[in-house]
Design a protein around this motif. Sequence first.
Motif, PDB file in Angstrom:
ATOM      1  N   ILE A 226      49.046 -45.410  42.436  1.00 45.41           N
ATOM      2  CA  ILE A 226      48.219 -46.380  43.152  1.00 45.41           C
ATOM      3  C   ILE A 226      49.087 -47.238  44.074  1.00 45.41           C
ATOM      4  N   GLN A 227      48.519 -47.629  45.203  1.00 45.59           N
ATOM      5  CA  GLN A 227      49.225 -48.550  46.087  1.00 45.59           C
ATOM      6  C   GLN A 227      49.394 -49.900  45.390  1.00 45.59           C
ATOM      7  N   GLU A 228      50.529 -50.556  45.594  1.00 47.21           N
ATOM      8  CA  GLU A 228      50.813 -51.827  44.933  1.00 47.21           C
ATOM      9  C   GLU A 228      49.700 -52.845  45.128  1.00 47.21           C
ATOM     10  N   GLN A 229      49.204 -52.951  46.370  1.00 44.44           N
ATOM     11  CA  GLN A 229      48.190 -53.959  46.672  1.00 44.44           C
ATOM     12  C   GLN A 229      46.816 -53.630  46.082  1.00 44.44           C
ATOM     13  N   GLN A 230      46.674 -52.411  45.524  1.00 46.62           N
ATOM     14  CA  GLN A 230      45.402 -52.010  44.936  1.00 46.62           C
ATOM     15  C   GLN A 230      45.375 -52.142  43.412  1.00 46.62           C
ATOM     16  N   LYS A 231      46.489 -52.583  42.823  1.00 45.29           N
ATOM     17  CA  LYS A 231      46.573 -52.612  41.361  1.00 45.29           C
ATOM     18  C   LYS A 231      45.549 -53.564  40.736  1.00 45.29           C
ATOM     19  N   ILE A 232      45.388 -54.739  41.324  1.00 39.16           N
ATOM     20  CA  ILE A 232      44.433 -55.698  40.754  1.00 39.16           C
ATOM     21  C   ILE A 232      43.030 -55.108  40.772  1.00 39.16           C
ATOM     22  N   GLY A 233      42.673 -54.459  41.876  1.00 36.60           N
ATOM     23  CA  GLY A 233      41.357 -53.838  41.969  1.00 36.60           C
ATOM     24  C   GLY A 233      41.161 -52.748  40.928  1.00 36.60           C
ATOM     25  N   LEU A 234      42.208 -51.974  40.652  1.00 32.94           N
ATOM     26  CA  LEU A 234      42.087 -50.908  39.664  1.00 32.94           C
ATOM     27  C   LEU A 234      41.965 -51.477  38.246  1.00 32.94           C
ATOM     28  N   VAL A 235      42.656 -52.577  37.961  1.00 32.17           N
ATOM     29  CA  VAL A 235      42.508 -53.230  36.659  1.00 32.17           C
ATOM     30  C   VAL A 235      41.055 -53.663  36.469  1.00 32.17           C
ATOM     31  N   LYS A 236      40.480 -54.299  37.484  1.00 33.24           N
ATOM     32  CA  LYS A 236      39.075 -54.722  37.393  1.00 33.24           C
ATOM     33  C   LYS A 236      38.165 -53.523  37.173  1.00 33.24           C
ATOM     34  N   HIS A 237      38.425 -52.434  37.892  1.00 31.36           N
ATOM     35  CA  HIS A 237      37.598 -51.231  37.763  1.00 31.36           C
ATOM     36  C   HIS A 237      37.663 -50.670  36.346  1.00 31.36           C
ATOM     37  N   VAL A 238      38.882 -50.553  35.796  1.00 29.82           N
ATOM     38  CA  VAL A 238      39.061 -50.000  34.450  1.00 29.82           C
ATOM     39  C   VAL A 238      38.340 -50.854  33.416  1.00 29.82           C
ATOM     40  N   LEU A 239      38.492 -52.176  33.524  1.00 30.29           N
ATOM     41  CA  LEU A 239      37.897 -53.072  32.535  1.00 30.29           C
ATOM     42  C   LEU A 239      36.378 -53.150  32.656  1.00 30.29           C
ATOM     43  N   SER A 240      35.852 -52.740  33.806  1.00 30.39           N
ATOM     44  CA  SER A 240      34.403 -52.799  34.022  1.00 30.39           C
ATOM     45  C   SER A 240      33.695 -51.506  33.624  1.00 30.39           C
ATOM     46  N   GLN A 241      34.447 -50.415  33.506  1.00 32.68           N
ATOM     47  CA  GLN A 241      33.838 -49.113  33.243  1.00 32.68           C
ATOM     48  C   GLN A 241      33.483 -48.886  31.783  1.00 32.68           C
ATOM     49  N   LYS A 242      34.147 -49.602  30.887  1.00 28.77           N
ATOM     50  CA  LYS A 242      33.934 -49.396  29.451  1.00 28.77           C
ATOM     51  C   LYS A 242      34.084 -50.728  28.731  1.00 28.77           C
ATOM     52  N   GLN A 243      33.387 -50.874  27.629  1.00 29.65           N
ATOM     53  CA  GLN A 243      33.454 -52.108  26.849  1.00 29.65           C
ATOM     54  C   GLN A 243      34.676 -52.069  25.927  1.00 29.65           C
ATOM     55  N   PHE A 244      35.712 -52.814  26.282  1.00 28.44           N
ATOM     56  CA  PHE A 244      36.912 -52.919  25.454  1.00 28.44           C
ATOM     57  C   PHE A 244      36.873 -54.230  24.681  1.00 28.44           C
ATOM     58  N   ASP A 245      37.204 -54.172  23.404  1.00 28.22           N
ATOM     59  CA  ASP A 245      37.222 -55.380  22.585  1.00 28.22           C
ATOM     60  C   ASP A 245      38.562 -56.089  22.594  1.00 28.22           C
ATOM     61  N   SER A 246      39.649 -55.330  22.876  1.00 25.02           N
ATOM     62  CA  SER A 246      40.989 -55.911  22.784  1.00 25.02           C
ATOM     63  C   SER A 246      41.931 -55.173  23.741  1.00 25.02           C
ATOM     64  N   VAL A 247      42.426 -55.898  24.754  1.00 24.23           N
ATOM     65  CA  VAL A 247      43.249 -55.285  25.802  1.00 24.23           C
ATOM     66  C   VAL A 247      44.473 -56.157  26.077  1.00 24.23           C
ATOM     67  N   ILE A 248      45.639 -55.517  26.195  1.00 21.87           N
ATOM     68  CA  ILE A 248      46.837 -56.216  26.669  1.00 21.87           C
ATOM     69  C   ILE A 248      47.281 -55.582  27.974  1.00 21.87           C
ATOM     70  N   VAL A 249      47.523 -56.415  28.983  1.00 21.18           N
ATOM     71  CA  VAL A 249      48.047 -55.954  30.264  1.00 21.18           C
ATOM     72  C   VAL A 249      49.456 -56.494  30.410  1.00 21.18           C
ATOM     73  N   PHE A 250      50.440 -55.596  30.533  1.00 25.32           N
ATOM     74  CA  PHE A 250      51.834 -56.006  30.654  1.00 25.32           C
ATOM     75  C   PHE A 250      52.271 -56.017  32.111  1.00 25.32           C
ATOM     76  N   CYS A 251      52.869 -57.128  32.522  1.00 21.43           N
ATOM     77  CA  CYS A 251      53.474 -57.258  33.845  1.00 21.43           C
ATOM     78  C   CYS A 251      54.970 -57.504  33.671  1.00 21.43           C
ATOM     79  N   SER A 252      55.747 -57.122  34.670  1.00 18.98           N
ATOM     80  CA  SER A 252      57.202 -57.267  34.575  1.00 18.98           C
ATOM     81  C   SER A 252      57.708 -58.605  35.079  1.00 18.98           C
ATOM     82  N   SER A 253      56.828 -59.434  35.627  1.00 21.72           N
ATOM     83  CA  SER A 253      57.262 -60.746  36.109  1.00 21.72           C
ATOM     84  C   SER A 253      56.200 -61.796  35.825  1.00 21.72           C
ATOM     85  N   LYS A 254      56.639 -63.047  35.696  1.00 17.10           N
ATOM     86  CA  LYS A 254      55.711 -64.155  35.478  1.00 17.10           C
ATOM     87  C   LYS A 254      54.773 -64.317  36.679  1.00 17.10           C
TER      88      LYS A 254
END
Length: 424
Positions: A226-254
């Motif tokens: 994925i293009q770097e600038q599209q990552k936030i959009g893909l996170v939203k898409h993934v979280l909207s497609q299915k009902q997740f009860d518990s998710v951790i998203v790891f980033c490499s910087s604050k």
Amino acid sequence: MNFHEFGFDDDLLDGIYAMGYETATPIQEKVIPPIIEGRDIIASAQTGTGKTAAFLLPVLHNLLTSPNDEHSINAMVIVPTRELAIQISQTLEGLTYYTSISSIAVYGGTGGASFAAEKKALSAGVDIVICTPGRMIAHLNMGYVNVKQLKYLVLDEADRMLDMGFHDDIIKIISYLPKERQNLMFSATMPPKIKQLALKILQNPVGIALALNKAPEKIVQEVFMIQEQQKIGLVKHVLSQKQFDSVIVFCSSKQNVKQLYAALKQARFSIEMIHSDLEQDKREQALLDFKNKKLKILVATDILSRGIDIEDIDLVINYDVPKDAEDYIHRIGRTARAASDGTAYTFVSGKEMGRFSRIEKTLGRPVPRGTVPEQFGPPPAARPPRSERPEGRNGKRPGGHKPGDKQRFKRKSKPKPRQQPGTP
């Protein structure tokens, strides 16, 4: 192997079964017997393998079945982070519920009242102390910490402590301890610096290693280019497609944690963040709410990738590619713990392809590719290997050198002072 087969103290067994433990994990089966026998240990195993109970249980058994000085600290567990200190302390409270064992967690980021309570316990005596290096040194420097009869020293996540620059602090703490003691070192990896530290601390240790570069088979892994600038959009898409009860998203910087958190918060997701700039009480509350299912998503730096025992996590997303295979395994190992299954997605931009390729090489196999929805556009183009990059007009590759040239570095000569007009 059932826990009663180790011959544990009956009161300790009551705590073990009350915590829901039934059979020992491989690392527990290997390290518990030699620890009970009094041997030094150097053990390596990836996250989620039961390392905490592997050292707590035999130490607790020995404390319960042998005489100890009630006015001294009898065991010390040194860990790299406050979160891990709290996690181990909570596990310890459960295991010792039916015993007389006392314990305290000692870590920074707390107020004066906590420091005073720590001082009282460290001077009067406590069976087990779980501490971060900096906070323990602060107490040791004041001269009241009673470690004269200490019998057990545990270094947990030793590799991470060295990565965080705690080598000198660890050596300083050890200088206060009795020379006659049992030493237990646990590390996810075994780089040369860990082996050097082991030589300084351990006496004729038993070495135990479990596979470090293999992710649990119950984890479904997928990679999304994925293009770097599209990552936030893909996170939203993934979280909207299915009902997740518990998710951790790891980033490499604050910075990425804060940016992603703000975007998901604005989109009304149930979310909190954890990073080192956040005040300790807020970090603890976010972690507690996540464990208790009061919120569904945590966005965090690698501060959360090791030593935090949270079960039933549905999904782990690597928003940024981790720096190496060990960190990748630690991150995705947050899911598929205990008897549950889990899913791990990794987002890879063009600049991260080389790093993820090295991770796959260490893992020994490629990670399956996921399909990015068409609305996100074409995937990033892979950077060709250096040997295949085009030459410039001067016959040199980027960097100014022809293929096969040896790079030479010339010392820059000091410029001569400019002469004024009319001077010889």
